[in-house]
Write an enzyme that holds these catalytic residues in place. Sequence first.
Site, PDB file in Angstrom:
ATOM      1  N   GLY B 293       0.827  -1.208   0.000  1.00  0.00           N
ATOM      2  CA  GLY B 293       0.000   0.000   0.000  1.00  0.00           C
ATOM      3  C   GLY B 293       0.859   1.255   0.000  1.00  0.00           C
ATOM      4  O   GLY B 293       2.042   1.233  -0.373  1.00  0.00           O
ATOM      5  N   SER B 294       0.276   2.332   0.475  1.00  0.00           N
ATOM      6  CA  SER B 294       0.883   3.667   0.316  1.00  0.00           C
ATOM      7  C   SER B 294       2.252   3.800   0.938  1.00  0.00           C
ATOM      8  O   SER B 294       3.010   4.703   0.576  1.00  0.00           O
ATOM      9  CB  SER B 294      -0.039   4.713   0.935  1.00  0.00           C
ATOM     10  OG  SER B 294      -1.303   4.612   0.349  1.00  0.00           O
ATOM     11  N   VAL B 295       2.583   2.920   1.923  1.00  0.00           N
ATOM     12  CA  VAL B 295       3.921   2.960   2.505  1.00  0.00           C
ATOM     13  C   VAL B 295       4.948   2.931   1.395  1.00  0.00           C
ATOM     14  O   VAL B 295       6.001   3.554   1.470  1.00  0.00           O
ATOM     15  CB  VAL B 295       4.088   1.738   3.453  1.00  0.00           C
ATOM     16  CG1 VAL B 295       5.535   1.545   3.820  1.00  0.00           C
ATOM     17  CG2 VAL B 295       3.216   1.915   4.678  1.00  0.00           C
ATOM     18  N   LYS B 297       4.996   4.336  -1.376  1.00  0.00           N
ATOM     19  CA  LYS B 297       5.245   5.605  -2.055  1.00  0.00           C
ATOM     20  C   LYS B 297       6.578   6.197  -1.621  1.00  0.00           C
ATOM     21  O   LYS B 297       7.246   6.887  -2.409  1.00  0.00           O
ATOM     22  CB  LYS B 297       4.117   6.602  -1.751  1.00  0.00           C
ATOM     23  CG  LYS B 297       2.811   6.241  -2.438  1.00  0.00           C
ATOM     24  CD  LYS B 297       1.660   7.089  -1.902  1.00  0.00           C
ATOM     25  CE  LYS B 297       0.331   6.593  -2.429  1.00  0.00           C
ATOM     26  NZ  LYS B 297      -0.794   7.066  -1.606  1.00  0.00           N
TER      27      LYS B 297
END
Lengths: 425, 696
Positions: B293-295, B297
């Site tokens: 997930g966004s981690v 990014k």
Amino acid sequence: MTTDKLATLSETTNSDMTREADRAGDESHWDGWLLGATLTLMAFGLVMQYSASAVTNADKLGSHWYAVSSQLPKVCLGLAAMVVVANLHYNWWRRGVYWLLGGTFGLLLVVFVPGVGLTLNGSRRWIDLGVFLFQPAELAKLTMVVVMAYSVAKKGEKMRELVFGILPHVLLVVFMAGPLLMQPDLGTTAILAVMMSVMVFVSGTKFRYLVGLGGIGVGLLAVAILHRPYRIERVTAFLNPWQHQQDAAYQITGSLVAIGSAGLTGRGLGEGEGKLGYVPELWNDFIATLVAEELGLLGIAAVVSLFLVFLWRGYRIAQRVEDPFGTYLAFGITTLIGMQACANLFVVTGLAPTKGLTLPLMSQGGSSLLMTLVGVGILLNISKRPPDRWARQKPERERRREKKRLEKKRQRREKRTRESDTWAG
Amino acid sequence: MADSDSQLQQTVRRRMTAVVVLLVAGFFVVVGRVYYLQTEREDELAERSENRTERTLQLKAGRGSILDRNGVELAVTTDVPSIAAHPNQIDDPAALAESLAPILERDVQDLTDTLSSDRTFVWLQRKATPAVGRKVASLDHPALERITEPKRYYPLGDRAGQLLGFTGVDNKGLEGVERMMESELAGESYTIRGTRDARGHLIFNRGKPDLKKLEGNTVALTIDERIQRVAQSALQEQVEKYDAKAGYAVVMDVNSGDILAMANTPSFDPNRFRTYDSKDWRLRPITDTFEPGSVFKSFVVAAALEENAISLATPIDCEEGYLQIGSHGIRDTHSHDVLNAAEVVQKSSNIGAYKIAQRIGKKRLYQYIRAFGFGRRTGLGLRGEQPGLVRPPDGWAEVTFANIAFGQGLTATPLQVTRAMSALANDGLLLRPQIIKEVRTPSGRRVRRGSPTLQRRVVSEQTAEEVTRALSLVPLEEGTGTEAALSNYTVAGKTGTAQKVNPETLRYDPDMWVASFSGFVPAEKPEFAISVMIDEPEETHYGGVVAGPAFKEIAKNALAARGIPPMEQSERYNLTKEQKEQARWGTEEDVREPTFRPPAGGQRPTAGNEGRGKSAPREPAVDGGVPDFRGMTLKQALTAAQKLGSLPQVEGWGRVVSQTPAPGRSLAESDTLHLTLAPRTSASPASKQPASGTAE
């Protein structure tokens, strides 16, 4: 006058000689070899008993010393009895032979009195004396020897005759066998019979009587064995031990394995493995197994040598005493102990079927030790060839009694005379 | 008369001699017999003796202890009694069973049956408690035996349970560190010769070897049991609060790669491993993979910064929260117009992340992803570690590329995420994670020592610092991770709210999420990289809300436990709201030269060369008869397409995950049939459709 003088002279000489003999007797010693062999065997036995039972006792009773600590009082009691007996003239056994016989028979019956007699392992053999459990059968063996010695010595030449030489003695064995077989104790009965036969044999009976006697004995033994299944089992186990390893021959095969596997040099004192439950009663009947296992052939040779010394000295004592009763008694006791030792060693090494036979002086147990030591005491006493003061003083006692009698007679006569005088006067 | 007397005497003497000679002969026979037994029969009888008494036992010396990094005992070996019986020696099995049953807590009848057999030996209870041993001893029954056996004991219970693993009845490591370090921990085996007595007891009278020397080595882990405890309790709290399925946390020392804590709930107490389901034995931070997930990014931005494709100030058009890619759209949770790159991280814009990724292209991004350690095992050494799944870029459909930019469409273990995060914290150096601090022999000699192992530089120091600055915005007021902020320390981190594939439908399930927070503290001089993942929380699923508090709790306690003092205010990043404006981290033009080339090598594509321009929406499809290709293999799809008379354009490999036109639409309106394929593994089911990035 001359005769009077002669009489006086002979009397003085006689009493001098007696006194001299007395002195010589007092100065002569107990047989040191016999005593030494006895004490060595006992000490050896104690060491081996400890070795045999330390593991089991530590496990079951919590004290590895138990064998020694329970045996020591019995040893002391036995030695005390030995010393007492060694200082008692052996002729007293002859004089008290009927008391002894009666007492022994009585004790054999007492075993059957409830509350007094004790039953162990299915046999009624013991009387609880507190210090130890007394087994009258052990006494019976010694009694048998004493009675036989008394009997054959008294009969002398007559022993050659069937009626005097054989019959009363067979009856004696039958008489004793009654309560013994009720216990049941076939082993002791057999020993009594064998001892009787040996005594009859050495006292000069005819061979054909002996052969007949032997035949009857073997027949009776066969009947006794076939009568009880466990005895048959013991015999088959003896004949074929390795097939009965787990049951009837467990003890004997355990013993053979222990002896053989140790090799000629043995495992070393204390290193035996038979004690780990493979040879039950190792400290008792099978003590020689442990000797052979831990000390090897040398150990067994030592035990045998000690018993040979015992035999040699006992036989020597028997030969050196001039009185037939003493000869027979010393021989009987020596044979009794030697024979039991030999039979025990035969059983232990698988040469004879298992029987409840201890190795004298070495096995644990009270009665056997006590009676063996009493026997040794008798032997020691005979070895001293002591003067029988009581017997020697017999004429003097009789003279004194006679004198007293005459004195009384005289006094009575005097009294009568005085009375008649008074009456007359 | 005298003549016959002496004659009789002679007879008597002769006969007595005969008797004595016979006895003497008997004694000699005995000596001969013993000689025979001890020579001729010696071998045979010795063999019989050995058969009955000789026993050899194969034993193992005591197992070494497992300690934490400070010497606290995590696994030790203690001697406990095992209860055995010799049924063949029991006279009254029923009575014995009666008295034993309450002690052993067994059924009387059952026990009676056991004790009634004629076996010589039977176990009644292996590795009983000392109390049971004492009670059995007090029965004092000769047929009962107590045998001391070593038992593995974990004094802290469920502390690091899955990591430690456990041993079997034979004290052999079956799971976790116990298994991994089996060769070190196991005591040397030795043979001991014993004597068996007639009752079957063994007596060891021939000496034992020096057991102390043979004992297994002591293994000290890098774990700090205090941090482990906090990690477990913080996880537990969040999992319970949000009624989640599970939680995972990893704490790593960024400077050494030491794993300080590795936790997962539900917890597991190795002392009672049999009472757990075998799936609870798993150390999920390494055995389970998730879409991060966004981690993720953080790493995308780091790659773009390193490639000089952007600076933190580069404005990114976030398309007002919706971007159509082929037939799919990606969304942001909150719509943004234009954000700078730092704000993309702070506000976790999916579209922004995709736009940034586009600037370096698929291949470059892939190389960085691999350089950060994704898609391969970390080399920790524990069994069952998963490599995660990162598909090669030539298989990426455009929408897959977009997904990867915000951490969907690839899988990673929590450990991998933590390690990659710790590389950012450690000036861009990727270290191999390690769990073993040292191994010592029983005598105290150190035979093995864990030392930091550099695997590679992933990004330059400068890039690392820039990303750190961006990440330290996340816990701030406008960021997504405010719940993770600490009062006296600067937290750098990234929230993650990953969509999860429902294993049944193989599609992203709107109710299944992994909420995570991964970051490090203190941001200025990092010590710990910490990742917290909460699997399938209910009610809310935002990483900052669900995982943030646990991160904060762990970070706070880890800092306290390791004695890290708060930094001077002047040394801290000035991240107050007013200062933020002036600290705009340069301008868009301020793009520096790349200082570092990722080791993956290969041609360096120009930024934004690839993957661009495909974001234009397709022509609207009309109703028609295009079948649903999804789930088909390439071969099946080609066969099906042939029936339509069309040769499809194929992207990727594996099974079809999306198609253009959509099923049911007419092919006539569209010139070509596009099929996007992706592989699928059973370990982590891949979605049949791309992620949109938000709950729809």
